[in-house]
Scaffold this motif. Structure first.
Motif, PDB file in Angstrom:
ATOM      1  N   ASP A  96      -7.678  -5.736  -3.955  1.00  0.00           N
ATOM      2  CA  ASP A  96      -6.640  -6.854  -3.654  1.00  0.00           C
ATOM      3  C   ASP A  96      -6.462  -7.979  -4.627  1.00  0.00           C
ATOM      4  O   ASP A  96      -5.266  -8.313  -4.737  1.00  0.00           O
ATOM      5  CB  ASP A  96      -7.533  -7.917  -2.381  1.00  0.00           C
ATOM      6  CG  ASP A  96      -7.348  -7.140  -1.186  1.00  0.00           C
ATOM      7  OD1 ASP A  96      -6.032  -6.597  -0.829  1.00  0.00           O
ATOM      8  OD2 ASP A  96      -8.242  -7.166  -0.201  1.00  0.00           O
ATOM      9  N   ASP A 148      -2.325 -10.289   0.144  1.00  0.00           N
ATOM     10  CA  ASP A 148      -3.677  -9.599  -0.305  1.00  0.00           C
ATOM     11  C   ASP A 148      -4.697 -10.489  -0.713  1.00  0.00           C
ATOM     12  O   ASP A 148      -5.960 -10.034  -0.516  1.00  0.00           O
ATOM     13  CB  ASP A 148      -3.582  -8.622  -1.319  1.00  0.00           C
ATOM     14  CG  ASP A 148      -2.402  -7.504  -0.897  1.00  0.00           C
ATOM     15  OD1 ASP A 148      -2.997  -6.665  -0.079  1.00  0.00           O
ATOM     16  OD2 ASP A 148      -1.339  -7.311  -1.233  1.00  0.00           O
ATOM     17  N   ASP A 173      -1.810  -3.645  -1.795  1.00  0.00           N
ATOM     18  CA  ASP A 173      -2.741  -2.190  -2.145  1.00  0.00           C
ATOM     19  C   ASP A 173      -2.944  -1.583  -0.652  1.00  0.00           C
ATOM     20  O   ASP A 173      -2.693  -2.313   0.509  1.00  0.00           O
ATOM     21  CB  ASP A 173      -3.927  -2.670  -2.651  1.00  0.00           C
ATOM     22  CG  ASP A 173      -4.932  -3.572  -1.517  1.00  0.00           C
ATOM     23  OD1 ASP A 173      -4.110  -4.309  -0.719  1.00  0.00           O
ATOM     24  OD2 ASP A 173      -6.178  -3.242  -1.691  1.00  0.00           O
ATOM     25  N   SER A 214      -4.910  -0.184   1.673  1.00  0.00           N
ATOM     26  CA  SER A 214      -6.178  -0.348   2.438  1.00  0.00           C
ATOM     27  C   SER A 214      -6.097   0.388   3.820  1.00  0.00           C
ATOM     28  O   SER A 214      -6.962   0.927   4.270  1.00  0.00           O
ATOM     29  CB  SER A 214      -6.789  -1.550   2.622  1.00  0.00           C
ATOM     30  OG  SER A 214      -5.904  -2.536   3.311  1.00  0.00           O
ATOM     31  N   ARG A 257       3.597 -10.329  -1.874  1.00  0.00           N
ATOM     32  CA  ARG A 257       4.125  -9.274  -0.859  1.00  0.00           C
ATOM     33  C   ARG A 257       5.570  -9.461  -0.292  1.00  0.00           C
ATOM     34  O   ARG A 257       6.589  -8.512  -0.094  1.00  0.00           O
ATOM     35  CB  ARG A 257       3.480  -8.886   0.577  1.00  0.00           C
ATOM     36  CG  ARG A 257       2.282  -8.478   0.542  1.00  0.00           C
ATOM     37  CD  ARG A 257       1.444  -8.487   1.786  1.00  0.00           C
ATOM     38  NE  ARG A 257       0.118  -7.928   1.724  1.00  0.00           N
ATOM     39  CZ  ARG A 257      -0.849  -7.826   2.738  1.00  0.00           C
ATOM     40  NH1 ARG A 257      -0.316  -8.196   3.819  1.00  0.00           N
ATOM     41  NH2 ARG A 257      -2.045  -7.507   2.697  1.00  0.00           N
TER      42      ARG A 257
END
Ligand code: MG
Length: 309
Positions: free
Chosen positions: A72, A26, A193, A195, A146
């Motif tokens: 982010d 991110d 997140d 998006s 991640r």
């Protein structure tokens, strides 16, 4: 496709000893001094793709341009420090537009105690383009990535999903305050997140962790706007499908050991209202729907920027 280009960047960009984490998460992480890491991310928004000038309130467009970047940082558990704002303004009416953009932008920046440190302003015959870069900080090694999800980890999500296009994408407040609090109180193994769509971003987190993700579809929190959108359109897309594939929810997906999650909810029952377990990470790569321990393949869907050759 956008994914191919992103892969090319990841494979081609040179490494650097101060670059703790480069393209592919991110945000990037840069070692600045012993114990402190700088977290940097940037997002470019374009008239006609991410908002529509003339249709949307310019203050909300400014709000969104900063909010998507702050989201982010929330996904990395980093504290916002400063933002750089670059504008490419349409020549006609550009000055007034810029001032209105900044009212939304500065209001959100001060809400999150984030300085607006500068940027660049250009004008041209084309439509409005806004590029915001935000810088944040995190204690070395305390960031969420991640890539840290483990087999059996619970998939926890904030808020609810789908229908953002009806307005939430312009007005949402990212989860920065909550993320910093959670980073102190909950052992989060991985985060992202949302998006581009719940199923797409979940599959990205799973892939980065070398795992698969199994969703219990009946547990997915559906935003009222997704119900409204499904009722409004006659394309047969269900509220659940909107929740799984609509972009711009800007909720967080967290990977947490289930016993830690249980302990956390016992200690902080109020968090049950905004953190929902929707499944778990599995060894078999890919995205799955699960019912009574039966895994069925699920195609990740969401928004991807299209590139033609
Ligand atoms: Mg992101």
């Amino acid at each position: 496709m956008e994914n191919d280009l992103l892969r090319w960047f990841r494979e081609t960009l040179p490494s650097h000893k101060q670059l703790v984490l480069g393209a592919g998460d991110d945000a990037a992480i840069i070692q600045i001094s012993e114990g402190k890491q700088l977290v940097a991310t940037t997002d470019m928004l374009m008239d006609g793709v991410d908002f529509r000038v003339g249709e949307h309130d310019p203050a909300q467009i400014g709000h969104k341009a900063l909010a998507v970047n702050l989201s982010d940082l929330a996904a990395m558990a980093a504290r916002p420090v400063a933002a750089l704002v670059s504008l490419c303004l349409p020549r006609r009416g550009g000055e007034e537009l810029a001032k209105q953009l900044y009212t939304g932008l500065t209001e959100l920046a001060s809400y999150f105690n984030c300085a607006i440190a500068g940027g660049d302003t250009n004008s041209w015959e084309g439509p409005l383009v806004i590029s915001v870069t935000v810088l944040g900080e995190v204690q070395a090694g305390r960031e969420w990535r991640r890539s840290g999800a483990r087999i059996g980890d619970q998939i926890l999500v904030t808020g609810s999903f789908g229908g953002s296009i009806l307005g939430k994408h312009l007005t949402f407040y990212p989860w920065n305050v909550e993320a910093l609090w959670l980073a102190e109180h909950l052992e989060v193994h991985a985060a992202i997140d949302v998006s581009d769509g719940l199923s797409l971003d979940l599959s990205r987190l799973a892939e980065a962790s070398g795992l698969g993700a199994a969703i219990e579809l009946e547990r997915v929190p559906i935003h009222p706007l997704a119900e409204f959108l499904a009722a409004q359109k006659s394309d047969g897309v269900t509220p659940l499908e909107h929740a799984l594939s609509d972009g711009e929810d800007f909720e967080l997906i967290l990977a947490v050991d289930p016993s830690h999650a249980n302990g956390f909810f016992e200690l902080h029952p109020e968090w049950r209202r905004c953190l929902t377990p929707i499944g778990h990470f599995v060894e078999s790569k890919g995205l799955w729907s699960v019912s009574e321990s039966d895994l069925k393949p699920l195609v990740p869907r969401g928004y991807e920027h299209r590139l033609d050759p």
